[in-house]
Design an enzyme around this catalytic site. Sequence first.
Site, PDB file in Angstrom:
ATOM      1  N   ASP A  96       0.844  -1.189   0.000  1.00 53.09           N
ATOM      2  CA  ASP A  96       0.000   0.000   0.000  1.00 53.09           C
ATOM      3  C   ASP A  96       0.886   1.249   0.000  1.00 53.09           C
ATOM      4  O   ASP A  96       1.657   1.463   0.936  1.00 53.09           O
ATOM      5  CB  ASP A  96      -0.863  -0.045   1.279  1.00 53.09           C
ATOM      6  CG  ASP A  96      -2.144   0.744   1.160  1.00 53.09           C
ATOM      7  OD1 ASP A  96      -2.146   1.769   0.467  1.00 53.09           O
ATOM      8  OD2 ASP A  96      -3.143   0.337   1.805  1.00 53.09           O
ATOM      9  N   ASP A 197      -2.905   4.828  -2.435  1.00 51.35           N
ATOM     10  CA  ASP A 197      -3.874   5.487  -1.568  1.00 51.35           C
ATOM     11  C   ASP A 197      -4.327   6.831  -2.165  1.00 51.35           C
ATOM     12  O   ASP A 197      -3.478   7.605  -2.634  1.00 51.35           O
ATOM     13  CB  ASP A 197      -3.177   5.731  -0.209  1.00 51.35           C
ATOM     14  CG  ASP A 197      -4.141   6.179   0.875  1.00 51.35           C
ATOM     15  OD1 ASP A 197      -5.078   5.433   1.176  1.00 51.35           O
ATOM     16  OD2 ASP A 197      -3.934   7.277   1.428  1.00 51.35           O
ATOM     17  N   GLU A 248      -6.860   3.927  -5.384  1.00 50.13           N
ATOM     18  CA  GLU A 248      -8.024   4.295  -4.594  1.00 50.13           C
ATOM     19  C   GLU A 248      -8.481   5.666  -5.072  1.00 50.13           C
ATOM     20  O   GLU A 248      -7.754   6.650  -4.932  1.00 50.13           O
ATOM     21  CB  GLU A 248      -7.690   4.348  -3.101  1.00 50.13           C
ATOM     22  CG  GLU A 248      -8.952   4.543  -2.269  1.00 50.13           C
ATOM     23  CD  GLU A 248      -8.683   5.075  -0.861  1.00 50.13           C
ATOM     24  OE1 GLU A 248      -9.530   4.842   0.021  1.00 50.13           O
ATOM     25  OE2 GLU A 248      -7.657   5.725  -0.642  1.00 50.13           O
ATOM     26  N   HIS A 322     -10.974  -1.396   5.335  1.00 47.70           N
ATOM     27  CA  HIS A 322     -10.695  -0.916   6.692  1.00 47.70           C
ATOM     28  C   HIS A 322     -11.315   0.453   6.973  1.00 47.70           C
ATOM     29  O   HIS A 322     -11.161   0.964   8.078  1.00 47.70           O
ATOM     30  CB  HIS A 322      -9.182  -0.863   6.890  1.00 47.70           C
ATOM     31  CG  HIS A 322      -8.537   0.089   5.928  1.00 47.70           C
ATOM     32  ND1 HIS A 322      -8.492  -0.143   4.561  1.00 47.70           N
ATOM     33  CD2 HIS A 322      -7.959   1.292   6.124  1.00 47.70           C
ATOM     34  CE1 HIS A 322      -7.908   0.874   3.979  1.00 47.70           C
ATOM     35  NE2 HIS A 322      -7.573   1.763   4.882  1.00 47.70           N
ATOM     36  N   ASP A 323     -11.937   1.067   5.963  1.00 45.72           N
ATOM     37  CA  ASP A 323     -12.606   2.369   6.154  1.00 45.72           C
ATOM     38  C   ASP A 323     -14.125   2.232   6.167  1.00 45.72           C
ATOM     39  O   ASP A 323     -14.829   3.219   6.391  1.00 45.72           O
ATOM     40  CB  ASP A 323     -12.258   3.333   5.009  1.00 45.72           C
ATOM     41  CG  ASP A 323     -10.781   3.670   4.937  1.00 45.72           C
ATOM     42  OD1 ASP A 323     -10.122   3.662   5.993  1.00 45.72           O
ATOM     43  OD2 ASP A 323     -10.296   3.946   3.827  1.00 45.72           O
TER      44      ASP A 323
HETATM   45  O1  TEU Z   1      -8.828   6.549   2.574  1.00 46.12           O
HETATM   46  C1  TEU Z   1      -9.274   7.670   1.899  1.00 46.12           C
HETATM   47  C2  TEU Z   1     -10.584   8.087   2.225  1.00 46.12           C
HETATM   48  O2  TEU Z   1     -11.115   8.785   1.402  1.00 46.12           O
HETATM   49  C3  TEU Z   1     -11.227   7.660   3.501  1.00 46.12           C
HETATM   50  O3  TEU Z   1     -10.412   7.822   4.574  1.00 46.12           O
HETATM   51  C4  TEU Z   1     -12.414   8.488   3.636  1.00 46.12           C
HETATM   52  O4  TEU Z   1     -12.059   9.821   3.501  1.00 46.12           O
HETATM   53  C5  TEU Z   1     -13.066   8.374   4.941  1.00 46.12           C
HETATM   54  O5  TEU Z   1     -13.341   7.070   5.243  1.00 46.12           O
HETATM   55  C6  TEU Z   1     -14.304   9.226   4.817  1.00 46.12           C
HETATM   56  O6  TEU Z   1     -15.144   9.022   5.810  1.00 46.12           O
HETATM   57  C7  TEU Z   1      -7.477   6.264   2.534  1.00 46.12           C
HETATM   58  C8  TEU Z   1      -7.191   5.125   3.482  1.00 46.12           C
HETATM   59  O7  TEU Z   1      -7.871   3.978   3.041  1.00 46.12           O
HETATM   60  C9  TEU Z   1      -7.569   5.541   4.869  1.00 46.12           C
HETATM   61  O8  TEU Z   1      -7.459   4.509   5.800  1.00 46.12           O
HETATM   62  C10 TEU Z   1      -6.682   6.709   5.234  1.00 46.12           C
HETATM   63  O9  TEU Z   1      -7.060   7.204   6.487  1.00 46.12           O
HETATM   64  C11 TEU Z   1      -6.753   7.834   4.206  1.00 46.12           C
HETATM   65  O10 TEU Z   1      -6.663   7.376   2.874  1.00 46.12           O
HETATM   66  C12 TEU Z   1      -5.605   8.776   4.397  1.00 46.12           C
HETATM   67  O11 TEU Z   1      -4.414   8.164   4.016  1.00 46.12           O
END
Ligand code: TEU
Length: 549
Positions: A96, A197, A248, A322-323
Amino acid sequence: MADFKKSVVYQIYPKSFNDSNGDGLGDLRGVIEKLDYIKELGVDYIWMTPFFVSPQKDNGYDVEDYYNIDPRYGTMEDVEELSREAEKRGIRLMFDMVFNHTSDRNQWFQKALAGDPKYKDFYIFKKGPKPGVPPTNWESKFGGNAWEYVEKFDEYYLHLFDVSQPDLNWDNPEVRKEVQNVIKFWMGKGIKGFRFDVVNLISKDKFENDYEGDGRRFYTDGPNIHKYLRELNEATFGTDAEIITVGEMSSTTMENCYQYANEDGKELSMVFSFHHLKVDFMGNEKWVIVPFDFQKLKKILFDWQVNMGKHHAWNAVFWCNHDQPRVVSRFGNVEKYWKESAKMLGTVIHCLRGTPYIYQGEELGMTNAGFADISQYKDVESLNHFRILQEKGLTEENAYQILQIHSRDNSRTPMQWNSGENGGFTTGEPWIEVNKNCSYINAEAELQDEDSIFHYYQKLIALRKEYDVIAYGEVKPLDEKNPSVFAYEREYQGEKMLVICNFYGKKVTWDSEKELGEYQCVLSNYEVHNIEGSRIWLKPYEAVVLYKK
Ligand code: TEU
């Protein structure tokens, strides 16, 4: 060339996967210990979320040093062993790469703060229009204004995420060179997959106030984004046809994705897009409680399926990461039809056109954490919004209700290996609480049960390998407006597949335009089906996959 169309990716969030040394945090050796389990599932790739040196403000998405392993996760030797052991089992690793921003502890940012002009230009520093006013009104994705004041320079730096995650300045060619070096380093270690990311945010356009939104229209899919991706591709992973990549794409458009993930291979192999996961939001607002809109969900998924197909572009298909909250809690029915609905949701995704991604524990039907006390929450976004929601006037109780549905910690509770203490995740004190339902939702129990969600996912993965129509076929949505059925057809060189899923807990009859007797049922979450002529009587959350050659 790596056939990513026939592949399935398994996502590991190492912090919550398996703790080998009893410190309460998952680690790389913990992943090595579980490789046989992953092999048993049948996946081709493991996407590892970041385990590089990091202060862990955002669990590793704040990278301090791209070339070294955070000692909490292990050592470079552990990474090499993981790679070797995975390879032995026919599994490849996808790392990642977080390049929209670094941690504020990164030496580049430290040098910038010390006043070194070379490194200041690695980031986005701007003056405000007048004292006390930031350069723009853009909002950080984690809440609050996206600019942080640095007194020493009387300037602000941009952070689209946490204040500890300053955005890199991709318009600086030296930044792009440094990023290339990181990828080349990991390619040199034999890594054959990369996830990038929020990579569609790297080309910022005009730095202007946004009076209609939160600023995203000024930095999403920006003017040089395709140029930068092509350059990255040519200079690094594009030189090795074995490597697969996924970007992403935050709040992206389909038109941009036709290019990001075109089969011409000039940019990336595939993209994650998130529109289908905003069907329980209010517009872009996530911190509200609204029931999910099934019609919208189907419309978005079908639009992307059909149009990406027409434009020869490739999707990653997924419900969980994970989000995101756990899908069975989100679109399924944990109380009454936990197993049926988890399997149905898996069927909908895995039979679509695209490379499926499974997030750790999804194959067990793991559910939301549902934490009811703020001390249980660890995620920076959740903690910020718990405060912001109350500042906006919501009661503490309302704020909890919203977190219980939308918090990213819902998916970050430890993997449930067995019914023992801490679900077998650690012998120590877990960094985040284990879900109590590990007493019956756990890998050990599901491996022994032929009818488990685990074994169903195993079959879904095997199906993709067996039937070319899943990997290569076209998609035709069926009966799009049906209020409870998600149905589509796949077709490839005379092979046909019908995927018919009841998305709800009520029985429903569904009429096909085709004689269903001509098809053979290759997978279902029920043993007996009620099919007569062109009609099928679907039980609660029933999913059937029918095939004809
Ligand atoms: O996620 C990007 C992202 O857009 C999410 O964090 C989203 O903004 C959030 O869930 C909105 O509610 C990536 C990664 O997957 C995340 O874990 C990171 O925190 C983020 O980028 C920053 O690097």
